[in-house]
Design an enzyme around this catalytic site. Structure first.
Site, short mmCIF file in Angstrom:
data_model
loop_
_atom_site.label_atom_id
_atom_site.label_comp_id
_atom_site.label_asym_id
_atom_site.label_seq_id
_atom_site.Cartn_x
_atom_site.Cartn_y
_atom_site.Cartn_z
CB CYS A 130 21.36 -26.56 3.54
SG CYS A 130 20.35 -26.22 2.00
CG HIS A 182 18.25 -23.36 6.07
ND1 HIS A 182 19.70 -23.31 5.87
CD2 HIS A 182 17.74 -23.56 4.62
CE1 HIS A 182 19.85 -23.47 4.81
NE2 HIS A 182 18.91 -23.74 3.79
CD GLU A 186 20.85 -22.08 9.04
OE1 GLU A 186 20.12 -23.02 9.34
OE2 GLU A 186 21.25 -22.00 7.80
#
Lengths: 934, 249
Positions: free
Chosen positions: B96, B216, B218
């Site tokens: 990002c 994302h 993560e």
């Protein structure tokens, strides 16, 4: 040689016919084809042509298709140009970064501001329309300037010398003169308070300084001192006879409920920036909800932006790491005819768009997920929009120090002080008029969330290292209230010359009073390590004084002492208010029968802006950052179904427990009966928290009151009733209040003097612990063949329901009645959820079972087949303690045993229709109605 | 075997540093969040670490374009360290805002100018998307991924624009494409949430050691984080982080 440049940076962003900007213009009757938005950069510095070119390429021009041109050389054929920019002194993060980055590149830029150039094309556009477009759509005068064609740069001008400190003459003057001081300085103090100031200074034999008067006014403001909620109240019936007295609403109702319940999980209630409750064996959670109504009415983006910033700061102020924010927003109708708007009031759509952008901007940038909320539309909010912002944080058990010691340094971390944000507390404690925007503009600010993100890192590191003895945030009242509060028991010596300022020329009282966002104040025996941490994380810090032990708040500027106030007088000297409350007369009536088409009515309810999907808003909020979110605002088979509550696992905890949050709010019932309304929204908040996995045996509540002028006995009667209901319901649900906030004087006074008060509004946030996160019900129905059960009575109340809202008429009948027995059903539901027997569940609230079933089916993209009586009270009634529950056939026996009051009413199908007894809706029609953007 | 050290630099306004650290920790690495000021002061050097991971957020408030000023910091303050790490084939990832910064710094796509421009609809948007790993891309970052992953996006400037996307395609530099039920999104909103040409969600540099992507991963390393929890299985992104960790062990 210092020169100045105006540059336009492209490619711009083109707002086409479908865009929000163009449709906002249309609302004002201004027809334009396109508006292209460019960045407008004003620069001042000693730059040659080569250096300007280097700066443009490094800092302004984007690769691939970017460009940058001198503003005066750039022509736009067949279009008109409007330029807008921030007023000097308003937070301009981008301009400040440009100066910083230029210095990093060795380019001497001394000042920079970033504005916008708007290039407008239209078939024909009168000059007056263009001006209205600039004024009403493209800029907000509270924080911005505009110009047709080139805008003059808005650099902060070189200010004159620091203004001298003045004294206000209170000794030996009459009451009129005292009131005149309060009016002229917009202190919001009544005569009794001014007289208390007069007699205190008469004892001292001197007049107060401007800084002292302002300090007292801020400390005694409704915003800071909650005078109404502490007042002694005489309660009358509607015939004017005294029937009761209340020794303070806070003490007699809200705090009393908490004291009576004496819940073992409450670690701290009502005394600090936020309430603190136990989460698990190692961690506590901190809870707070705030209002930011007055600023949001004037400058929606900045007001809502700093509303979120303020409540997040409250959580940092109890040494907790913020992990979730919530927002509840109340607006007027977005399609309101602009001609019906009173002068000085922004259009509801403008307010809505600005508020939503402000909430999103702060939460997204600070990196705290927005996990839930509500948006309500009602004409009663047109002149008095409401913005409630909540925040939840997590902290290790017993890690929040609260005892500053004499000799501790006063450390200020965060942003520098400017003239913006002066007088926020007194401003928000007064009614508003057409001119409020002009006179109170300086009370409104723009936030700077990335600084607050840095503050979180610094404060958490300082907490873990045990570097401070007390902490609080700079809210309204700035240093005067933060240092004033911390020094309450001690006293303090402050040297204003040590306070970092954005620019010179601030009067002493302005520096002392300015709210300036993103600042924390800490008491530290040794400030060195804290300042080192601040530098490591890129945050400014300074020591501005010392806590003393003489009980005097002393502030110096240069050689002058501008504040020398006895702390006891400052905090205890405000005369207690004596108020009269007149109890609302609640009339019962038979309901007039109404003929209606159930299918059409259900679709109309689904399309009502309060009920319809808020996806276009919620998608602009980050609800995933931190990675702990379990139940997000949207879920279901396609990620577009609305959830009831929210659940998240606080980062850093074991993951065994989650935190569950439910919110209740209602704009309609309070006008009939504030007692019934308060009970109703508490039940709603509890239901939502339970669907999000909370155990009803250990819920904690936050209250947020938004009402009109409490010196009006009718208004205070409603507030008193709502507080009484909060007390009664809290005891029944065994759910203590741990923190709250009252926002009063939400009244717009029309030019002819008519007061226009807000709808009586109470927001309840219920927070609980989910001990079985793996068993959480899903959002939206899950599997065809599963059974649907109804928990609670079939029929519910129709008066004050959203059915009557969409019908546009009050047809009478019963209001939702407080139902103590609902607790048993909440407990049974929670037990069934914990046991993993609930596949999904939904709460029949606005629009009743008909709307809930339709939303629920759509979220799961399955059909529903429900046996329901053809009775409006069954289909559309709204009442406490009811749930729609989906249970797998194999679990039905166990579920029925745990929830004996439940009744099977149908099943999930693989079809694409929702059958509500004799009526049937297609999922397509439901989707079309519910998802049309309000 | 000691866990590989992962450097997660934190600028003012970076905010998904904790999320990224949690993902690398779950993948068996030893992540460390270090403020840029501390790196500048020499508290640590890039060469002390085996992986560089630039996290998401709003570094410097997205002033002057997302990632621009962080990119400037990376080049201006740590250019030599980055060059050395790149020479040493240190895996790097930017997610990002981290992706935006690596593009600004010229590390991605690495062979031509590019930018992450405003989303087509002009708004910040948060929603879950499906990401298909590109079959021809042999980056170490993708070695452990054999099925599409689901994860959220949360950005306003995520439309990937390269001067010559065909060249990136030709060298199999596309790492992830937006997809729906295993099929390319073909520009359809919302499966392709920002209007990126070719549905490009992430790219690698010519060495394959540097990966950048807008979504994302993560935020979906555990099953409980899945928006489709209870309705579908799989789709987790832990394999992405585990691939890099395995490559440096």
């Amino acid at each position: 040689m210092t020169s100045q440049w105006a540059l336009v940076v492209g490619p711009g962003h083109r707002h086409g016919p479908e865009s929000a900007l163009i449709s906002a213009a249309e609302l004002f009757g201004i027809n334009v084809d396109t508006i292209t938005e460019f960045r407008l950069v004003h620069l001042r510095g000693e730059l040659g042509a080569d250096e300007l070119d280097r700066l443009s390429r490094a800092l302004l021009i984007d690769p691939v298709d970017g460009w940058c041109e001198p503003a005066d050389a750039l022509e736009h054929d067949d279009a008109v140009v409007v330029e807008t920019g921030l007023r000097p002194g308003v937070t301009d993060r981008e301009g400040a970064e440009l100066v910083r980055a230029a210095a990093q590149l060795g380019l001497p830029v001394t000042a920079a501001t970033i504005g916008r150039r708007w290039v407008v094309t239209a078939a024909s556009l009168a000059d007056t329309d263009l001006e209205r477009l600039a004024q009403r759509v493209l800029h907000n005068e509270v924080i911005e300037r505009w110009s047709l064609g080139a805008l003059a740069p808005g650099f902060v001008s070189d200010q004159p010398e620091t203004p001298a400190t003045n004294h206000e003459t209170v000794l030996g003057v009459d009451n009129d003169a005292l009131e005149a001081i309060s009016q002229r300085r917009r202190l919001g103090m009544n005569l009794a308070e001014m007289q208390a100031v007069q007699s205190h200074f008469a004892e001292l034999g001197r007049n107060p300084t401007d800084a002292e008067v302002e300090t007292i006014a801020q400390t005694w403001s409704e915003h800071c001192a909650h005078k109404t909620f502490r007042a002694s109240i005489t309660v009358q019936n509607d015939a004017g006879e005294t029937i009761d007295t209340v020794d303070g609403l806070l003490k007699s109702y809200l705090r009393k409920a908490t004291d009576t319940i004496d819940a073992p999980w409450v670690r701290s209630a009502f005394v600090d920036n936020a309430g603190i409750v136990a989460f698990d064996d190692d961690f506590d959670i901190a809870l707070k909800a705030e209002t930011h109504n007055h600023p949001s009415a004037l400058e929606p983006f900045g007001g809502a932006n700093t509303g979120v910033g303020g409540v997040v700061r409250d959580i940092i102020g109890v040494s907790a790491k913020p992990i979730a924010v919530t927002d509840i927003l109340c607006f007027g109708p977005s399609d309101l005819d602009p001609d019906e708007l009173p002068a000085g009031v922004l259009h509801p759509r403008r307010i809505r768009d600005g508020v939503i952008a402000g909430v999103g901007d702060y939460g997204n940038k600070i990196g705290v997920p927005n996990i839930g909320g509500a948006i309500i539309y009602d004409p009663a909010y047109t002149t008095t929009p409401l913005v409630f912002a909540g925040c939840i944080g997590v902290l290790p058990r017993d890690s929040h120090p609260t005892e500053p010691r004499p000799g501790d340094a006063i450390v200020v971390l965060g942003g520098a002080v400017g003239r913006d944000g002066v007088g926020g507390a007194t401003f928000s404690s007064q009614t508003m008029q057409a001119e409020t925007a002009e006179v109170a503009g300086s009370s409104v600010q723009i936030g700077d969330p990335i600084v607050e993100k840095g503050l979180i890192d610094v404060v958490m590191a300082a907490r873990d290292a045990g570097l401070y003895t007390a902490i609080t945030d700079c809210g309204a009242g700035g240093l005067s209230s933060s240092i004033g509060e911390m020094a309450n028991e001690l006293g303090a010596d402050v040297d204003l010359d040590l306070v970092p300022r954005k620019y010179p020329g601030l009067a002493g009282w302005e520096t002392w009073l300015s709210e300036a966002q993103e600042r924390m104040v800490l008491a530290a025996p040794d400030p060195g390590p804290i300042l080192a941490l601040a530098e490591r994380w890129g945050i400014d810090g300074s020591v501005v004084g010392t806590f003393s032990d003489d009980g005097v708040l002393r502030v110096r500027q240069g050689d002058e002492t501008i504040v020398d106030l006895d702390c006891h007088f400052l905090h205890e000297g405000c005369p207690r208010h004596e108020l009269v409350a007149r109890r609302q007369r609640v009339t019962a009536s038979e309901r007039t029968p109404v003929a209606l088409d159930v299918v059409e009515t259900t679709l109309a309810l689904l399309a009502h802006p309060t009920i319809a999907s808020k996806e276009s808003t919620v998608r602009t909020y980050d609800h995933e950052v931190m990675g702990g979110t379990l139940i997000r605002p949207f879920g279901g088979a396609k990620g577009d179904g609305a959830a009831d509550g929210a659940a998240t696992i606080p980062p850093g905890t074991s993951g065994k427990n989650a935190m569950a949050v439910g919110i209740g709010v209602n704009a309609v019932i309070g006008g009939h009966d504030a007692y019934a309304m308060a009970w109703h929204v508490i039940d709603e908040a509890v239901r939502n928290a339970i669907i999000a996995g909370a155990d009803p045996g250990e819920l904690s509540l936050l209250d947020n009151f938004a009402w009109g002028n409490p010196t009006d006995p009718e208004t205070l009667g409603q507030i008193e009733a709502a507080c009484r209901a909060c007390h009664d319901a809290a005891l029944v649900f065994n759910a203590p209040f741990v923190s709250g906030k009252d926002s009063l004087y939400n009244v717009f006074v029309h030019p002819d003097g008519t007061p226009d008060p807000v709808a009586p509004t109470l927001v309840i946030t219920a927070v609980g612990i989910c001990r079985a996160p793996d068993n959480l019900p899903l959002t939206g129905v899950v599997a065809p063949g599963n059974e649907i059960w109804l928990v609670g009575p079939d029929a519910a109340a129709l008066r004050g329901s959203h059915l009557d809202v969409v019908l546009g008429h009050d047809y009478g009948g019963e209001l939702p009645a407080p139902e103590p027995g609902a607790l048993a059903r909440h407990q049974e539901m929670a037990a069934a959820i914990r046991a993993g027997l609930v596949a999904s569940a939904h709460d029949p609230s606005e629009g009743g079972i008909a709307v809930a079933a339709a939303e629920w089916a759509l979220a799961g993209r399955c059909g529903l087949d429900l046996d329901l009586d053809d009775d409006h009270a069954v289909l559309f009634g709204e009442g406490p303690g009811r749930y729609l529950v989906e249970v797998a056939p194999a679990d039905a026996g166990a579920f029925a045993k745990i929830v004996p009051s439940a009744r099977r009413i149908g099943s999930v199908t693989s079809g694409d229709t929702v059958r509500l007894g004799a009526h049937e809706l297609s999922l397509d029609a439901v989707e079309q109605a519910w998802k049309q953007t309000p | 075997m000691t866990a590989p050290r992962v450097l997660i630099p934190v600028a003012l306004g970076t905010n998904r540093d904790g999320d990224l650290a949690e993902a690398f920790a779950a993948a068996g690495a030893a992540p460390e969040r270090v403020p840029l000021q501390a790196l500048r002061a020499g508290e640590a050097r890039l060469s002390d670490f085996q992986i560089l991971a630039v996290p998401g957020g709003f570094s410097y408030g997205d002033a002057l374009g997302a990632g621009r000023l962080l990119g400037l910091d990376l080049v201006g303050w740590f250019g030599e360290q980055l060059h050395e790490a790149h020479q040493n084939e240190v895996p790097m990832i930017g997610i990002c805002n981290g992706f935006q910064a690596l593009v600004r710094a010229g590390l991605l796509p690495g062979d031509q100018p590019a930018v992450l421009a405003d989303n087509d609809h002009g708004r910040f948007e948060c929603r879950w998307v499906e990401l298909a790993p590109e079959p021809g891309n042999d980056s170490i970052w993708l070695s452990g991924l054999d099925e599409p992953i689901r994860c959220p996006i949360a950005h306003g400037e995520g439309r990937f624009v390269a001067e010559a996307l065909a060249d990136v395609e030709a060298r199999n530099g596309v790492a992830f494409r937006y997809a729906q039920d295993g099929q390319r999104a073909h520009g359809e909103y919302p499966a392709n949430p920002n209007g990126s040409a070719g549905d490009v969600a992430g790219v690698t540099d010519p060495t394959g050691r540097v990966l950048g992507l807008m979504p994302h991963p993560e935020n979906h390393v555990f099953e409980r984080q899945d928006i489709l929890r209870g309705r579908r299985t799989g789709g987790q992104a832990l394999g992405l982080f585990a691939s890099a960790v395995a490559a440096v062990r």
